[in-house]
Design an enzyme around this catalytic site. Sequence first.
Site, PDB file in Angstrom:
ATOM      1  N   GLN A  29      -4.384   0.273  -6.292  1.00  0.00           N
ATOM      2  CA  GLN A  29      -3.944  -0.774  -5.567  1.00  0.00           C
ATOM      3  C   GLN A  29      -5.267  -1.683  -4.702  1.00  0.00           C
ATOM      4  O   GLN A  29      -6.448  -1.180  -4.886  1.00  0.00           O
ATOM      5  CB  GLN A  29      -3.264  -0.185  -4.294  1.00  0.00           C
ATOM      6  CG  GLN A  29      -1.936   0.839  -4.736  1.00  0.00           C
ATOM      7  CD  GLN A  29      -1.055   1.128  -3.525  1.00  0.00           C
ATOM      8  OE1 GLN A  29      -1.592   1.649  -2.374  1.00  0.00           O
ATOM      9  NE2 GLN A  29       0.398   1.218  -4.170  1.00  0.00           N
ATOM     10  N   ALA A  30      -4.756  -2.888  -4.206  1.00  0.00           N
ATOM     11  CA  ALA A  30      -5.741  -3.805  -3.807  1.00  0.00           C
ATOM     12  C   ALA A  30      -6.853  -3.187  -2.924  1.00  0.00           C
ATOM     13  O   ALA A  30      -8.002  -3.319  -3.078  1.00  0.00           O
ATOM     14  CB  ALA A  30      -5.275  -5.163  -3.294  1.00  0.00           C
ATOM     15  N   CYS A  31      -6.379  -2.266  -2.255  1.00  0.00           N
ATOM     16  CA  CYS A  31      -7.083  -1.740  -1.160  1.00  0.00           C
ATOM     17  C   CYS A  31      -8.037  -0.590  -1.809  1.00  0.00           C
ATOM     18  O   CYS A  31      -8.927   0.062  -0.914  1.00  0.00           O
ATOM     19  CB  CYS A  31      -6.274  -1.025  -0.080  1.00  0.00           C
ATOM     20  SG  CYS A  31      -5.085   0.303  -0.885  1.00  0.00           S
ATOM     21  N   GLY A  32      -7.839  -0.124  -2.983  1.00  0.00           N
ATOM     22  CA  GLY A  32      -8.666   1.010  -3.434  1.00  0.00           C
ATOM     23  C   GLY A  32      -7.810   2.228  -3.429  1.00  0.00           C
ATOM     24  O   GLY A  32      -8.065   3.104  -4.414  1.00  0.00           O
TER      25      GLY A  32
ATOM     26  N   ASN B 247       0.894  -1.154   0.001  1.00  0.00           N
ATOM     27  CA  ASN B 247      -0.126  -0.006  -0.160  1.00  0.00           C
ATOM     28  C   ASN B 247       0.720   1.180  -0.128  1.00  0.00           C
ATOM     29  O   ASN B 247       1.914   1.338   0.681  1.00  0.00           O
ATOM     30  CB  ASN B 247      -0.943  -0.261   1.145  1.00  0.00           C
ATOM     31  CG  ASN B 247      -1.520   1.245   1.748  1.00  0.00           C
ATOM     32  OD1 ASN B 247      -1.011   2.041   2.403  1.00  0.00           O
ATOM     33  ND2 ASN B 247      -2.761   1.496   0.921  1.00  0.00           N
TER      34      ASN B 247
END
Length: 179
Positions: free
Chosen positions: A154-157, A123
């Site tokens: 990123q995967a977290c948004g 992140n």
Amino acid sequence: MSKFRILFQLSGSIACYKSCAIISKLVQDGHEVQTASTANALKFVGGATLSGLTGKPVFNDIFEAGRTMDHIILAKWADLAVLCPATAHTINQLANGLASDCIGTLFLAYDLKKPYLIAPAMNQEMYNHPATQSSLKKLQNWGVQVLPTDFGHQACGDLGPGRLLNPDAIYEKIMEARG
Ligand SMILES: Cc1cc2nc3c(=O)[nH]c(=O)nc-3n(C[C@H](O)[C@H](O)[C@H](O)COP(=O)(O)O)c2cc1C
């Protein structure tokens, strides 16, 4: 192309699946690849996948019967080591010389006159954190080649730096580093 011995290490990131494609290409190109992983990396990709791709059991547990010297043997064996993906946790661990798992012990046993590449993946806040940035600088000063990250979603948004560099570019960096 001459055979090249590559110690390919993984730590526990969402990007672990991307490493499988790099490992596969290295093996197809005739290089000998030994994988090593943190315990958490095996929550993202299975040991069967890593062993299937390389033809060698993944090194994960420094206390495993029959492999208790592998943290020294593999460090000596390798022509080049790569940590991909490199998590914030493992980067900070290595920068502090901690040897509580196989990646940490391999790192201390590894002669940094040989190439050691790190491909961070995390992140953007974790990547920009002063702890992570100072660890990356410290590792660079010790002779580790720290690869850049990609900027993107990123995967977290989040949107920012810290995405694993694309696998083709990592493959090229490995080829360049081997000289
Ligand atoms: C779904 C998921 C994805 C994660 N992705 C990352 C990541 O890309 N980078 C990172 O530094 N940590 C990531 N983490 C956190 C690490 O897995 C965690 O810090 C772990 O302790 C790292 O252990 P290791 O470095 O020993 O493998 C993720 C955790 C989860 C649950």
